[in-house]
Design a protein around this motif. Structure first.
Motif, PDB file in Angstrom:
ATOM      1  N   VAL A  21       0.803  -1.220   0.000  1.00 18.70           N
ATOM      2  CA  VAL A  21       0.000   0.000   0.000  1.00 18.70           C
ATOM      3  C   VAL A  21       0.841   1.279   0.000  1.00 18.70           C
ATOM      4  CG1 VAL A  21      -1.954  -1.118   1.158  1.00 18.70           C
ATOM      5  CG2 VAL A  21      -0.187  -0.020   2.535  1.00 18.70           C
ATOM      6  N   ILE A  22       2.144   1.148   0.024  1.00 19.12           N
ATOM      7  CA  ILE A  22       3.019   2.310   0.197  1.00 19.12           C
ATOM      8  C   ILE A  22       3.576   2.742  -1.156  1.00 19.12           C
ATOM      9  CG2 ILE A  22       5.068   3.174   1.398  1.00 19.12           C
ATOM     10  CD1 ILE A  22       4.605   0.817   3.406  1.00 19.12           C
ATOM     11  N   THR A  23       3.511   4.031  -1.445  1.00 13.91           N
ATOM     12  CA  THR A  23       3.995   4.557  -2.724  1.00 13.91           C
ATOM     13  C   THR A  23       5.518   4.689  -2.712  1.00 13.91           C
ATOM     14  OG1 THR A  23       3.845   6.847  -1.997  1.00 13.91           O
ATOM     15  CG2 THR A  23       1.879   5.893  -3.059  1.00 13.91           C
TER      16      THR A  23
ATOM     17  N   ARG B 282      13.968   1.270  -8.152  1.00 13.61           N
ATOM     18  CA  ARG B 282      13.578   0.599  -9.403  1.00 13.61           C
ATOM     19  C   ARG B 282      14.657  -0.379  -9.871  1.00 13.61           C
ATOM     20  NH1 ARG B 282      11.444   6.200 -11.133  1.00 13.61           N
ATOM     21  NH2 ARG B 282       9.240   5.994 -10.664  1.00 13.61           N
ATOM     22  N   TYR B 283      15.913  -0.025  -9.646  1.00 12.06           N
ATOM     23  CA  TYR B 283      17.010  -0.919 -10.021  1.00 12.06           C
ATOM     24  C   TYR B 283      16.926  -2.230  -9.236  1.00 12.06           C
ATOM     25  CZ  TYR B 283      21.738  -2.755 -10.553  1.00 12.06           C
ATOM     26  OH  TYR B 283      22.820  -3.564 -10.801  1.00 12.06           O
ATOM     27  N   TYR B 284      16.643  -2.134  -7.937  1.00 13.64           N
ATOM     28  CA  TYR B 284      16.523  -3.354  -7.131  1.00 13.64           C
ATOM     29  C   TYR B 284      15.337  -4.194  -7.599  1.00 13.64           C
ATOM     30  CZ  TYR B 284      19.885  -0.945  -4.136  1.00 13.64           C
ATOM     31  OH  TYR B 284      20.987  -0.289  -3.662  1.00 13.64           O
TER      32      TYR B 284
ATOM     33  N   ILE C 134      13.268  -7.122  -5.074  1.00 16.11           N
ATOM     34  CA  ILE C 134      11.986  -6.762  -4.463  1.00 16.11           C
ATOM     35  C   ILE C 134      10.912  -6.880  -5.528  1.00 16.11           C
ATOM     36  CG2 ILE C 134      12.914  -5.258  -2.649  1.00 16.11           C
ATOM     37  CD1 ILE C 134      12.039  -2.884  -4.489  1.00 16.11           C
ATOM     38  N   PHE C 135       9.669  -7.007  -5.074  1.00 17.27           N
ATOM     39  CA  PHE C 135       8.580  -7.268  -6.003  1.00 17.27           C
ATOM     40  C   PHE C 135       7.351  -6.435  -5.647  1.00 17.27           C
ATOM     41  CE2 PHE C 135      11.346 -10.911  -5.653  1.00 17.27           C
ATOM     42  CZ  PHE C 135      11.641 -11.184  -6.975  1.00 17.27           C
ATOM     43  N   PRO C 136       7.355  -5.148  -6.001  1.00 18.74           N
ATOM     44  CA  PRO C 136       6.159  -4.340  -5.745  1.00 18.74           C
ATOM     45  C   PRO C 136       5.026  -4.788  -6.664  1.00 18.74           C
ATOM     46  CG  PRO C 136       7.716  -3.106  -7.064  1.00 18.74           C
ATOM     47  CD  PRO C 136       8.402  -4.394  -6.679  1.00 18.74           C
ATOM     48  N   VAL C 137       3.817  -4.415  -6.290  1.00 20.88           N
ATOM     49  CA  VAL C 137       2.674  -4.649  -7.173  1.00 20.88           C
ATOM     50  C   VAL C 137       2.351  -3.334  -7.868  1.00 20.88           C
ATOM     51  CG1 VAL C 137       1.731  -6.523  -5.776  1.00 20.88           C
ATOM     52  CG2 VAL C 137       0.960  -4.189  -5.374  1.00 20.88           C
TER      53      VAL C 137
ATOM     54  N   GLY D 267      -3.589   2.238 -11.903  1.00 19.94           N
ATOM     55  CA  GLY D 267      -3.001   3.345 -12.646  1.00 19.94           C
ATOM     56  C   GLY D 267      -1.540   3.125 -13.010  1.00 19.94           C
ATOM     57  N   GLY D 268      -0.968   1.992 -12.595  1.00 16.31           N
ATOM     58  CA  GLY D 268       0.413   1.667 -12.945  1.00 16.31           C
ATOM     59  C   GLY D 268       1.447   2.066 -11.910  1.00 16.31           C
ATOM     60  N   SER D 269       1.018   2.666 -10.798  1.00 19.83           N
ATOM     61  CA  SER D 269       1.968   3.058  -9.749  1.00 19.83           C
ATOM     62  C   SER D 269       2.444   1.836  -8.980  1.00 19.83           C
ATOM     63  CB  SER D 269       1.309   4.021  -8.764  1.00 19.83           C
ATOM     64  OG  SER D 269       0.887   5.185  -9.421  1.00 19.83           O
ATOM     65  N   ARG D 270       3.708   1.866  -8.586  1.00 23.76           N
ATOM     66  CA  ARG D 270       4.242   0.790  -7.761  1.00 23.76           C
ATOM     67  C   ARG D 270       3.736   0.955  -6.329  1.00 23.76           C
ATOM     68  NH1 ARG D 270       8.195   2.169 -11.406  1.00 23.76           N
ATOM     69  NH2 ARG D 270       9.368   0.472 -12.331  1.00 23.76           N
ATOM     70  N   LYS D 271       3.429  -0.172  -5.700  1.00 26.85           N
ATOM     71  CA  LYS D 271       3.009  -0.189  -4.296  1.00 26.85           C
ATOM     72  C   LYS D 271       3.899  -1.177  -3.540  1.00 26.85           C
ATOM     73  CE  LYS D 271      -0.601   2.528  -4.659  1.00 26.85           C
ATOM     74  NZ  LYS D 271      -0.906   3.656  -3.837  1.00 26.85           N
TER      75      LYS D 271
END
Length: 106
Positions: A12-14, A30-32, A38-41, A45-49
């Motif tokens: 849930v964190i931006t 983003r590099y990691y 790491i694996f954000p969802v 709208g396409g934002s990483r969480k």
């Protein structure tokens, strides 16, 4: 009724909040992700969480990078940890089954 996800694992964190909490740049975060550490969802709208667990993982990664550990070495270490965790869970479940039903399985 489904099993509720622990709060530490809820994505849930931006990225902006992650940046503030970790001191890492957007590019580092983003590099990691690109290096499969790491694996954000993604939101609709396409934002990483990210989750609190992701933030903890990012801090560990940043510390290792600062100590000179390469990202591929970190990924290998994470894979070993996951493998050991899965083996521990299987062993625990087997022990519970043995205790419940009085059976033993090699």
């Amino acid at each position: 009724m489904g099993i509720e996800e622990p709060y530490k694992d809820k994505k849930v964190i931006t990225i902006g909040v992650v940046r503030e909490l970790t001191g890492l740049s957007d590019r580092q975060i983003r590099y990691y992700e690109e290096r499969k550490l790491i694996f954000p969802v993604r939101s609709k709208g396409g934002s990483r969480k990210y989750s609190f667990s992701d933030i903890e993982q990012l801090m560990l990664i940043a510390d290792k990078i600062e100590d000179g550990v390469q990202t591929h070495e970190i990924r290998q270490e994470l894979a070993r940890e996951i493998k050991h965790h899965k083996a521990d869970v299987r062993s625990m479940i087997q022990g519970q089954l043995n205790a419940q039903f009085g059976t033993r399985r090699p």
